[in-house]
Design a protein around this motif. Structure first.
Motif, PDB file in Angstrom:
ATOM      1  N   SER A 230     -17.759  12.704 -10.949  1.00 19.08           N
ATOM      2  CA  SER A 230     -18.011  12.885 -12.321  1.00 19.08           C
ATOM      3  C   SER A 230     -18.682  12.103 -12.944  1.00 19.08           C
ATOM      4  CB  SER A 230     -16.500  13.450 -13.192  1.00 19.08           C
ATOM      5  OG  SER A 230     -16.032  11.921 -13.211  1.00 19.08           O
ATOM      6  N   ARG A 231     -18.867  10.804 -12.715  1.00 24.78           N
ATOM      7  CA  ARG A 231     -19.746   9.836 -13.343  1.00 24.78           C
ATOM      8  C   ARG A 231     -21.152   9.589 -12.805  1.00 24.78           C
ATOM      9  NH1 ARG A 231     -15.631   5.207 -11.561  1.00 24.78           N
ATOM     10  NH2 ARG A 231     -17.484   3.616 -12.535  1.00 24.78           N
ATOM     11  N   PHE A 232     -21.470  10.512 -11.957  1.00 26.03           N
ATOM     12  CA  PHE A 232     -22.841  10.328 -11.475  1.00 26.03           C
ATOM     13  C   PHE A 232     -24.117  11.290 -12.397  1.00 26.03           C
ATOM     14  CE2 PHE A 232     -21.145   9.126  -7.379  1.00 26.03           C
ATOM     15  CZ  PHE A 232     -22.467   8.802  -6.513  1.00 26.03           C
ATOM     16  N   GLU A 233     -23.473  12.140 -13.034  1.00 27.04           N
ATOM     17  CA  GLU A 233     -24.423  13.100 -13.478  1.00 27.04           C
ATOM     18  C   GLU A 233     -25.374  12.115 -14.732  1.00 27.04           C
ATOM     19  OE1 GLU A 233     -24.882  17.486 -14.989  1.00 27.04           O
ATOM     20  OE2 GLU A 233     -23.042  16.579 -15.483  1.00 27.04           O
TER      21      GLU A 233
ATOM     22  N   PHE B 166     -24.834  18.013  -4.844  1.00 23.06           N
ATOM     23  CA  PHE B 166     -23.981  17.646  -6.078  1.00 23.06           C
ATOM     24  C   PHE B 166     -23.508  18.767  -6.945  1.00 23.06           C
ATOM     25  CE2 PHE B 166     -23.191  16.239 -10.320  1.00 23.06           C
ATOM     26  CZ  PHE B 166     -21.975  15.257 -10.216  1.00 23.06           C
ATOM     27  N   TYR B 167     -24.225  19.803  -7.101  1.00 21.64           N
ATOM     28  CA  TYR B 167     -23.907  20.800  -8.103  1.00 21.64           C
ATOM     29  C   TYR B 167     -23.256  22.000  -7.113  1.00 21.64           C
ATOM     30  CZ  TYR B 167     -26.213  18.526 -11.965  1.00 21.64           C
ATOM     31  OH  TYR B 167     -26.383  17.662 -12.777  1.00 21.64           O
TER      32      TYR B 167
ATOM     33  N   PRO C 298     -33.597  16.166 -11.797  1.00 18.81           N
ATOM     34  CA  PRO C 298     -32.637  15.744 -11.051  1.00 18.81           C
ATOM     35  C   PRO C 298     -31.833  17.124 -10.429  1.00 18.81           C
ATOM     36  CG  PRO C 298     -31.935  15.817 -13.506  1.00 18.81           C
ATOM     37  CD  PRO C 298     -33.196  16.033 -13.277  1.00 18.81           C
ATOM     38  N   LYS C 299     -31.825  18.203 -10.749  1.00 19.14           N
ATOM     39  CA  LYS C 299     -31.024  19.127 -10.219  1.00 19.14           C
ATOM     40  C   LYS C 299     -32.078  19.716  -8.793  1.00 19.14           C
ATOM     41  CE  LYS C 299     -28.344  20.868 -13.827  1.00 19.14           C
ATOM     42  NZ  LYS C 299     -27.964  22.135 -14.821  1.00 19.14           N
TER      43      LYS C 299
ATOM     44  N   HIS D 258     -27.745   9.632 -13.171  1.00 20.11           N
ATOM     45  CA  HIS D 258     -28.728  10.314 -12.227  1.00 20.11           C
ATOM     46  C   HIS D 258     -29.539  11.110 -13.018  1.00 20.11           C
ATOM     47  CE1 HIS D 258     -29.891  13.674  -9.355  1.00 20.11           C
ATOM     48  NE2 HIS D 258     -30.066  12.527  -8.848  1.00 20.11           N
ATOM     49  N   ASP D 259     -29.205  11.799 -14.164  1.00 23.92           N
ATOM     50  CA  ASP D 259     -30.325  12.490 -15.068  1.00 23.92           C
ATOM     51  C   ASP D 259     -31.222  11.581 -15.593  1.00 23.92           C
ATOM     52  OD1 ASP D 259     -28.917  14.704 -14.216  1.00 23.92           O
ATOM     53  OD2 ASP D 259     -28.066  15.322 -16.310  1.00 23.92           O
TER      54      ASP D 259
ATOM     55  N   GLY E  90     -28.960  16.375  -6.042  1.00 29.27           N
ATOM     56  CA  GLY E  90     -28.915  17.275  -6.844  1.00 29.27           C
ATOM     57  C   GLY E  90     -28.200  18.586  -6.373  1.00 29.27           C
TER      58      GLY E  90
END
Length: 282
Positions: free
Chosen positions: A130-133, A115-116, A106-107, A136-137, A112
């Motif tokens: 904050s609710r995506f990770e 996002f990061y 995902p990163k 998504h993972d 990703g």
């Protein structure tokens, strides 16, 4: 010296309270006039006085906040489509026993990587992001899970797992993309700050994103212009004219602006406000 702070993109700007007549919500109802200055949006009537309105986003950031927000909305739309394409290829791989070529990390996806590294001071948007990770993972982890099941001859179980995750994890992720875009659009409610030179008549209006707070400082607290390049500001000639200096506020800086340095367009001298049915005098 009493100042009011305003937000313009990622910058905070400060205006003297005595330089401000009032603020009002920007509704886009300006009268356009020919002008070569890209930051000049048009004219707004203020108590019978045609007042030029300038976009501080364009002056300070070379892009209006509206354009910045639209770019972010479009980016999120693209990243949502990426995930729809990702899931479609995984389904194709499971159904037809063809190789799955998209990223399982995902990163390392385009989303990703964005996002990061993305930063925002919009607390509501932060809460949504904050609710995506989690989902998504989880979505990217199911590729290994279902493909391993397929390799063991458990295709039906793989399809069942894929369908379950599509209805739960994937649906949740898509709704988060939609919520993030909606928040960006709904949160942008710019205002016009009408400034004055004599405390009575308007000089110009400045389009900003929002009011932050008010502060008190001494003249000695304002850093001179030549120190600004040391804190990451690339100053163009137009902006330099209106800057008085910087005020340090914690780890951040606020730009102290002198709105009188922005000159009213010459052709406004002969401009008479026109009454329209929709907006009244403009």
């Amino acid at each position: 010296m009493d100042l009011i702070n305003f937000r313009v993109g990622k910058k905070t700007i400060s205006l003297k309270i005595l330089d401000i007549l009032l603020t009002e919500r920007y509704e886009g109802n300006l009268t356009s006039l020919p002008n070569e200055n890209p930051s000049f949006l048009g004219v707004k009537d203020y108590m019978g006085t045609p007042t030029p309105i300038f976009d501080l986003g364009l002056i300070l950031n070379n892009q209006s906040s509206y354009e910045t927000n639209q770019s972010l909305v479009e980016l999120l739309q693209l990243r949502e489509q990426d995930h729809k394409a990702w899931l479609a290829e995984l389904e194709l791989s499971v159904h037809n026993d063809v190789p799955f070529t998209k990223s399982r990390d995902p990163k390392q996806t385009d989303f990703g990587k964005w996002f990061y590294n993305f930063k925002t001071d919009n607390e509501d948007l932060k809460a949504i992001l904050s609710r995506f990770e989690g989902p998504h993972d989880r979505l990217h982890s199911i590729a290994d899970e279902v493909l391993n099941l397929c390799s063991k001859g458990k295709k039906d179980q793989a399809l069942e797992t894929l369908e379950k995750e599509k209805l739960t994890t994937f649906t949740k992720l898509i709704r988060l993309f939609e919520s993030a875009r909606d928040q960006i659009i709904l949160d942008h409610k710019p205002i016009i700050v009408f400034t004055t030179e004599d405390g009575q008549q308007p000089h110009i209006g400045l389009l900003v994103d929002r009011v932050e707070d008010n502060i008190h400082c001494d003249e000695s607290d304002i850093k001179p212009l030549h120190e600004m390049t040391n804190v990451g500001f690339d100053i163009d000639p137009q902006t330099k004219k209106m800057m008085k200096g910087l005020i340090k506020q914690g780890d951040n800086h606020s730009l102290v602006l002198d709105p009188s340095a922005i000159f009213r367009p010459e052709h406004l001298k002969g401009y008479e406000p026109v009454e329209t049915e929709e907006y009244g005098l403009f």
